[in-house]
Scaffold this active site. Structure first.
Site, short mmCIF file in Angstrom:
data_model
loop_
_atom_site.label_atom_id
_atom_site.label_comp_id
_atom_site.label_asym_id
_atom_site.label_seq_id
_atom_site.Cartn_x
_atom_site.Cartn_y
_atom_site.Cartn_z
CD GLU A 1 -7.07 -1.38 10.11
OE1 GLU A 1 -8.13 -1.61 10.72
OE2 GLU A 1 -6.99 -0.58 9.16
CD GLU B 1 -10.93 -2.37 6.73
OE1 GLU B 1 -11.96 -1.70 6.89
OE2 GLU B 1 -10.51 -3.18 7.56
C1 GAL Z 1 -11.11 -0.89 9.92
C2 GAL Z 1 -10.52 0.36 9.27
C3 GAL Z 1 -9.83 1.23 10.30
C4 GAL Z 1 -10.70 1.40 11.51
C5 GAL Z 1 -11.08 0.04 12.06
C6 GAL Z 1 -11.97 0.09 13.25
O1 GAL Z 1 -12.12 -1.39 9.14
O2 GAL Z 1 -9.61 0.00 8.27
O3 GAL Z 1 -9.51 2.45 9.73
O4 GAL Z 1 -11.82 2.11 11.15
O5 GAL Z 1 -11.77 -0.67 11.10
O6 GAL Z 1 -11.36 0.74 14.28
#
Ligand code: GAL
Length: 852
Positions: free
Chosen positions: A257, A188
């Site tokens: 994600e 990110e």
């Molecule tokens: C995203 C990140 C993850 C985790 C998630 C929130 O921004 O890539 O590693 O932190 O947010 O749980």
């Protein structure tokens, strides 16, 4: 001559062996590439469902079951980050043991027949301490994190290479016959790269080419990186990614994600994400051309030790994931998603063949059709409106679409799944209390089963040092400990102007966090906590002569997210002043000569891990006093269910079981009062604080103690209680899967997705009606009673179902007949079975059954 002949023969044999080896490898190795539509494995495009399990957030003993439950839930891929701080706690000293046995974890996934997506980072965010970076990295001369900086790039390359080499050595890349089909570099960075100026661009280019140079034989991705250079696949993270498009038409649309819930912080209420919305987001993604989606998290687990990020990330990392922190299925979340995955897989042939043709079926109503030349056809029908259910006409047939839902039609005709219509039963889980049974205790007086050691207040270690001014905490402790003492001696003559009558003053402290305790002359005078800023005014009494001001500053997880997160700092950075309560003069303490002590004396003596003769076991046990080490022994709670420790009665600290750090505890950290809802409407865009529960209650009272860390008896529990509490109130609980099943299926539900067979995508015409299916969680159980059954217009939720104005009088007897004595049963939800209790109304069957 003879020797030469032998040599030739040997060579020949060697060659043959080598050839066999090459053939074997080639036979199992997979060629992974990608194109516009999908990841391509051995020449075939794949629709893939992935889920995150972070190996150090559970134990190796838990991994096989977690992986199996993932597979049963319909996952094809396990995704994990790689945790640098765990693997290289000290520079050049590697750890790949126990919970950090990455090779074992990847091999277990392979053994279960699953692929792996290895997100190396090595910056990972992940609510992990310092975003996954080892804190020693901060002290590398000249280093600047995550930018075009030579010392940083050198370290990043060294660790990334180390991991890739290890994976290669173990033949874990798909190109070598292993399960890893994809790797990630960075994480990110695109969210924050503008803060790093022009160097961001060159850093990202360098990251990409560095990764590529490692020659893994499988593709790489960068998430949230719109400018990811070719051939890196830029992927999407978020609650929804249906609107995302990759930066090249030659790259597939991938979602790394999909947040299945959200993380918990100390002081916060518990977030949860309704499965109807999660399923909607997933279905929308595949509807709009996606072919790879990953649940972050599928199993969240536990932040053992001091691994939680911050500030103030809780020890639980449950995440409201389909598999809960303890490894139990969260139902109906897990089951509804499993059904969704089956429905998506029924569409795979059509999905991989073409882009969808998207048409509007009305306002907020959308159809996406995947139609192949060979005649297969799959359709997704969506109602993205948040208020009204709709009836749409598609290919001449009419379909009911609840608001904020997607129906999946694997044959473009019949609905296999609708995201808002759940066919999976709710199975509750609950903690069963067990009292802390002292091992071998004879007196029966609980306090006497505990022993204690008082941690000295203020400076007690030989390595304490003097420094003028206030030091930033992370630079001082290197995060070797949560604790840093700031100590000051003051001589009071009695005529100081900042003193009020009776030597009263106000001690003003400002700190970057996260907890401060102020001791005046050895007594706790006040404390406070905060994420990034604490400002305290503590009324104190000084004495004429020598006074000590001992400030204990405590970190609760180092920051893990944001531009320059590594530099936000922690600890008492000032101002620190003494002022008159009446508003008179004040003196600055910040610039004085302070004495510093990193960590606790008890850490140095190893109280958590080695036995010590210092433990005091005579009563009374001191309670409700700060800074005490406590120790007791206990028997493992009976049974084989997962174990939790309930810290109610204690304040805050860190604990160990048999020398294993089970993490920070803080049951007195109370969630704010705002924002909770009893029933959160899944319709409409989800955000991290949309659905909250547990307001006004402790954020976390129950903490996971992995079963494998316990022996039947004689377990040692050590805690360091910093605030003051009564450890004798500590209790144990086991987490159990309940024996109650609840489910409501309406006449408009699709039939169970299992009535579709994956080889022929023809729906069994005899089973076009909705069916309520129940199955007891354990193979040893049968349905023993039906607590409630009503076909009609039942109301309420599990545990409080009631009949509505319409009810078939046969409901109970029919369901009893179909289900009692069986592990699983299916009841058709129709008037054919139940008769017609009320015409012109869509009826539902609600059942609560219990298994034993
Ligand atoms: C995203 C990140 C993850 C985790 C998630 C929130 O921004 O890539 O590693 O932190 O947010 O749980």
């Amino acid at each position: 001559m003879e020797i030469a002949a032998k040599m030739v023969k040997l060579r020949k044999m060697e060659m043959i062996l080598l050839l066999i080896l090459v053939i074997v490898v080639a036979a199992t190795a997979a060629n992974v590439t990608y194109d516009h539509r999908a990841l391509v494995i051995d020449g075939k495009r794949k629709v893939l469902i992935s889920g995150s399990i972070h190996y150090p957030r559970s134990t190796p003993e838990m991994w096989p079951e977690l992986i199996q439950k993932s597979k049963d839930g319909g996952l094809d891929v396990i995704e994990t980050y790689v945790f640098w701080s765990g693997h290289e706690p000290e520079k050049n000293k590697y750890n790949f043991e126990g919970r950090y046995d990455l090779v074992k974890f990847v091999k277990l996934a392979a053994k279960a027949g699953l692929y792996v997506h290895l997100r190396i980072g090595p910056y990972v965010c992940a609510e992990w301490n310092y975003g996954g970076f080892p804190v020693w990295l901060h002290f590398v001369p000249g280093i600047k994190f995550r930018t075009d900086n030579e010392p940083f790039k050198e370290e990043m390359q060294r660790f990334t290479t180390k991991i890739v080499d290890l994976m290669k050595q173990e033949k874990l890349y798909a190109s070598q016959g292993g399960p890893i089909i994809l790797s990630q570099i960075e994480n990110e960075y695109g969210n924050i790269d503008s803060a790093y100026g022009a160097a961001a661009k060159s850093y990202i280019k360098w990251s990409a080419s560095m990764a590529l140079s490692l020659d893994t034989g499988v593709p790489w991705n960068m998430c949230q990186q719109a400018d990811a250079p070719d051939p890196m696949i830029n992927t999407c993270n978020g609650f929804y990614c249906d609107q995302f498009t990759p930066n090249s038409n030659n790259k597939p649309k991938m979602w790394t994600e999909n947040w299945s819930g959200w993380f918990l912080g100390f002081g916060d209420p518990s977030p949860y994400r309704p499965v109807e919305d999660l399923a909607f987001a997933v279905a929308r993604f595949y509807q709009r051309g996606g072919t790879f989606q990953n649940y972050y998290m599928y199993h969240g687990g536990t932040n053992f030790d001091r691994t939680s990020g911050g500030p103030l990330i809780s020890t639980s990392y449950d995440y409201d994931a389909p598999i809960d922190e303890y490894g139990l299925l969260r139902q109906p979340k897990w089951g509804h998603l499993r059904d969704l995955h089956k429905a998506i897989k029924l569409c795979e042939d059509a999905l991989i063949s073409t882009d969808p043709t998207i048409t509007s079926l009305g306002s907020n109503l959308e159809a996406a059709v995947y139609k192949t030349e060979s005649g297969s056809c799959a359709a997704f029908l969506a109602n993205v409106g948040t208020k009204s259910d709709a009836t749409v006409t598609f290919n001449g047939k009419s379909y009911n679409l609840p608001a904020w839902s997607v129906s999946i039609l694997p044959d473009c005709k019949n609905v296999a799944f609708n995201t808002a219509k759940i066919n999976s039963a709710t199975v509750s889980t609950a903690f069963a209390r067990q009292s802390l049974k002292p091992d071998g205790g004879s007196s029966g007086e609980l306090g006497s089963q505990w022993s204690y050691i008082k941690e000295p207040i203020g400076i007690s270690k030989a390595d304490a040092f003097l420094k003028p001014g206030l030091l930033e905490q992370i630079n001082t402790t290197a995060d070797k400990s949560d604790y840093l003492w700031y100590s000051l001696r003051m001589d009071i003559k009695g005529d100081e102007t900042f003193l009020d009558e009776g030597s009263k003053a106000v001690l003003h402290i400002e700190s970057l966090g996260q907890v401060v305790y102020a001791f005046i002359n050895g007594k706790l005078a006040g404390s406070g906590h905060g994420k990034q800023k604490i400002s305290l005014d503590i009324p104190i009494n000084l004495v004429t002569g020598k006074n000590t001001i001992d400030l204990l500053s405590v970190t609760v997880g180092l920051a893990n997210y944001g531009a320059f997160f590594d530099l936000v700092g922690a600890g008492i950075t000032g101002p620190v002043t003494l002022k008159s309560a009446k508003g008179g003069s004040s003196i600055d303490l910040a610039s004085q000569q302070w004495t510093y002590q990193v960590g606790l004396k008890g850490d140095d003596t190893g109280l958590a891990t080695v036995d010590s003769s210092e433990w005091v076991s005579k009563s009374p046990l001191p309670t409700k006093q700060p800074l005490i080490w406590y120790k007791t022994t206990f028997d493992a709670p009976s049974g084989s269910e997962p174990v939790a420790i309930d810290y109610t009665g204690t304040g805050k600290g860190i604990a160990w079981v048999n020398g294993q750090s089970i993490g920070r505890y803080w049951p007195t950290s109370i969630a704010g009062n705002g924002g909770c809802t009893d029933s959160c409407d899944y319709r409409g865009s989800y955000r991290a604080n949309k659905c909250l529960k547990n307001c006004g209650k402790p954020s976390q009272t129950l903490y996971h103690v992995p079963r494998s860390w316990l022996k039947p008896s004689g377990n040692i529990l050590v805690l360091f209680e910093e605030m003051g509490g009564d450890p004798t109130q500590i209790s144990f609980a086991t987490k159990q899967t309940g024996s109650n099943l609840c489910l409501t299926v309406s006449q408009s539900h699709p039939p169970p997705v299992d009535t579709w067979t994956s080889d022929s995508k023809i729906l069994n015409r005899n089973r076009t009606r909705p069916v309520l299916s129940l199955k007891c969680p354990f193979s040893t159980q049968v349905i023993s009673s039906i607590k409630f059954a009503s076909f009609g217009t039942p109301k309420g939720t599990c545990g409080s179902f009631t009949q509505g104005h319409c009810n078939s009088s046969r409901s109970l007897s029919l369901v009893q007949k179909a289900c009692i004595g069986l592990r699983s049963c299916n009841v058709e939800v129709s008037t054919r079975v139940f008769g017609e209790p009320c015409r012109g109304v869509v009826k539902s069957l609600a059942v609560e059954a219990s298994c034993s």
